[in-house]
Design a protein around this motif. Structure first.
Motif, PDB file in Angstrom:
ATOM      1  N   GLU A  56       1.105  15.040   2.491  1.00 38.69           N
ATOM      2  CA  GLU A  56       1.611  13.913   3.269  1.00 38.69           C
ATOM      3  C   GLU A  56       2.294  12.937   2.302  1.00 38.69           C
ATOM      4  O   GLU A  56       1.717  11.923   1.910  1.00 38.69           O
ATOM      5  CB  GLU A  56       0.472  13.207   4.006  1.00 38.69           C
ATOM      6  CG  GLU A  56      -0.191  14.054   5.084  1.00 38.69           C
ATOM      7  CD  GLU A  56      -1.276  13.280   5.809  1.00 38.69           C
ATOM      8  OE1 GLU A  56      -1.074  12.973   7.003  1.00 38.69           O
ATOM      9  OE2 GLU A  56      -2.305  12.972   5.177  1.00 38.69           O
ATOM     10  N   ARG A  95       4.610  10.618   2.405  1.00 35.15           N
ATOM     11  CA  ARG A  95       4.794   9.197   2.707  1.00 35.15           C
ATOM     12  C   ARG A  95       3.483   8.433   2.607  1.00 35.15           C
ATOM     13  O   ARG A  95       3.475   7.234   2.339  1.00 35.15           O
ATOM     14  CB  ARG A  95       5.418   9.009   4.102  1.00 35.15           C
ATOM     15  CG  ARG A  95       5.764   7.557   4.399  1.00 35.15           C
ATOM     16  CD  ARG A  95       6.614   7.429   5.634  1.00 35.15           C
ATOM     17  NE  ARG A  95       7.981   7.839   5.400  1.00 35.15           N
ATOM     18  CZ  ARG A  95       8.912   7.073   4.845  1.00 35.15           C
ATOM     19  NH1 ARG A  95       8.613   5.856   4.427  1.00 35.15           N
ATOM     20  NH2 ARG A  95      10.136   7.510   4.684  1.00 35.15           N
ATOM     21  N   ARG A  96       2.367   9.120   2.808  1.00 35.95           N
ATOM     22  CA  ARG A  96       1.066   8.464   2.666  1.00 35.95           C
ATOM     23  C   ARG A  96       0.603   8.460   1.208  1.00 35.95           C
ATOM     24  O   ARG A  96      -0.284   7.695   0.838  1.00 35.95           O
ATOM     25  CB  ARG A  96       0.029   9.152   3.552  1.00 35.95           C
ATOM     26  CG  ARG A  96       0.289   8.994   5.052  1.00 35.95           C
ATOM     27  CD  ARG A  96      -0.784   9.681   5.873  1.00 35.95           C
ATOM     28  NE  ARG A  96      -0.524   9.599   7.305  1.00 35.95           N
ATOM     29  CZ  ARG A  96      -0.896   8.588   8.083  1.00 35.95           C
ATOM     30  NH1 ARG A  96      -1.558   7.570   7.554  1.00 35.95           N
ATOM     31  NH2 ARG A  96      -0.636   8.595   9.377  1.00 35.95           N
ATOM     32  N   LEU A 124      10.723   5.556  11.142  1.00 41.78           N
ATOM     33  CA  LEU A 124      10.037   6.162   9.995  1.00 41.78           C
ATOM     34  C   LEU A 124       8.568   6.433  10.311  1.00 41.78           C
ATOM     35  O   LEU A 124       8.032   7.485   9.945  1.00 41.78           O
ATOM     36  CB  LEU A 124      10.143   5.239   8.778  1.00 41.78           C
ATOM     37  CG  LEU A 124      11.539   4.982   8.208  1.00 41.78           C
ATOM     38  CD1 LEU A 124      11.446   4.037   7.015  1.00 41.78           C
ATOM     39  CD2 LEU A 124      12.211   6.286   7.803  1.00 41.78           C
ATOM     40  N   ALA A 145       6.510  10.139  10.482  1.00 41.74           N
ATOM     41  CA  ALA A 145       5.396  10.406   9.578  1.00 41.74           C
ATOM     42  C   ALA A 145       4.039  10.402  10.280  1.00 41.74           C
ATOM     43  O   ALA A 145       3.010  10.574   9.625  1.00 41.74           O
ATOM     44  CB  ALA A 145       5.391   9.378   8.455  1.00 41.74           C
ATOM     45  N   GLY A 165       3.215   3.928   4.795  1.00 41.72           N
ATOM     46  CA  GLY A 165       2.140   4.926   4.808  1.00 41.72           C
ATOM     47  C   GLY A 165       0.901   4.509   4.048  1.00 41.72           C
ATOM     48  O   GLY A 165       0.005   5.328   3.828  1.00 41.72           O
TER      49      GLY A 165
END
Length: 252
Positions: free
Chosen positions: A74, A76-77, A101, A105, A148
Motif C-alpha cells: 500500500e 500511499r499509506r 486520491l 487509495a 494515507g
C-alpha cells in the motif's frame, strides 16, 4: 536502522556516458527531519525518483522500510511524496482533488478534511486549484502526501513559494511529523530555512555523497554556518598548480 526509515545503498544512475548518481549510500532515520542538499545538477531529483520507483537504478538500491517502492503493498499509506507542485487539474477544487486520491487509495473521505486542516488549507478547500498561489499548491501537495497517514515523507522543495509565515508553519509541521516518529526527507535550496528546520543533512554534489550526519556536527566542527559548510563541501576541485577551480561536468 529503525522501522520506517530510508536506506540508499550504492545507488547509481547512468544515462549513456553521463553518470547522474554515483554510488550513493546513506540512511534517513525516523524521528528527525533530514535535509537533502546539493547544487543544481547534483543528482538530488534523480535520487528521489529512484527512491520512489519512477527511475530504474543502473546499480544499487533505494529502500523504504526495507522494501523497494514497487514492493510496497500500500504505497500511499507507506510513503507520501511531493516532487513538484504541479499536476493539479486547474478546474478542480482542492477538496475534490484530495477526494479523488482518497477514493483511488481506499482512504475514507474524513481524512481529506483532516489533512486540509493540518496544512492550513481548509478555508481554500472549495476554491478551484487554478486560482491557487504557488504556496497554496505546495500546501495541497503536502496534503496529498499526508493523505494515507504515511510513516515516510519525501518532499522536494516544499518551501518553494511560501511566504515567511508559511515557512514557519511548514517548519512547525515537519517538526510535529518527526516527533510522531515519522521519517521526513526534504530537499531545499533555501539554506537559511533548512538550518532552522532539519536535524540531519545529506549533501551531494556531482552525483556523489559529500556529507551525511547531524547538522550540528557539520556546523560546529569548523564553526561554520550551514551555507559556508555547504559551499566548502560542494565546491569543484581545484586545478593542480593553478589555485583555480577545475571545470566539472554538469550532472542531472
Amino acid at each position: 536502522m529503525s522501522g520506517g526509515g530510508i536506506a540508499v545503498d550504492g545507488l547509481t544512475k547512468r544515462y549513456g556516458t553521463v553518470t547522474a548518481v554515483d554510488g550513493l549510500t546513506f540512511e534517513v532515520e525516523p524521528g528527525v527531519v533530514t535535509g537533502f542538499l546539493g547544487p543544481n545538477g547534483a543528482g538530488k531529483t534523480t535520487t528521489l525518483r529512484m527512491l520512489l520507483g519512477l527511475v530504474t537504478p543502473t546499480a544499487g538500491r533505494a529502500l523504504i522500510d526495507g522494501h523497494r517502492y514497487a514492493e510496497l503493498s500500500e504505497p500511499r499509506r507507506a510513503v507520501g511524496a511531493v516532487l513538484e507542485a504541479t499536476g493539479f487539474h486547474p478546474g478542480r477544487r482542492g477538496r475534490d482533488h484530495l477526494r479523488i486520491l482518497a477514493s483511488a487509495a481506499g482512504i475514507p473521505y474524513a481524512r481529506v478534511d483532516e489533512v486540509l486542516e493540518r496544512v492550513g488549507l481548509t478555508d481554500a478547500a472549495n476554491r478551484r486549484v487554478g486560482g491557487y498561489s504557488l504556496g497554496m499548491r505546495q500546501r495541497l501537495g503536502l496534503a496529498s502526501a499526508l493523505l494515507g497517514d504515511p510513516r515516510v515523507l519525501v518532499l522536494d522543495e516544499p518551501a518553494n513559494g511560501l511566504d515567511p509565515a508559511g515557512m514557519a508553519e511548514l517548519r512547525a509541521l515537519l517538526g510535529e511529523l518527526a516527533a510522531e516518529n515519522r521519517t521526513v526527507l526534504m530537499s531545499s535550496h533555501v539554506l537559511s530555512e533548512v538550518a532552522q528546520t532539519v536535524d540531519r543533512v545529506v549533501i551531494v554534489a556531482g552525483g556523489t555523497l559529500r556529507y551525511a550526519g547531524p547538522l550540528a556536527d557539520l556546523t560546529h566542527a569548523k564553526g561554520e554556518t550551514l551555507e559556508a559548510a555547504f559551499l566548502r563541501l560542494t565546491a569543484p576541485p581545484k586545478t593542480p598548480g593553478t589555485g583555480t577551480a577545475a571545470t566539472v561536468p554538469t550532472r542531472s
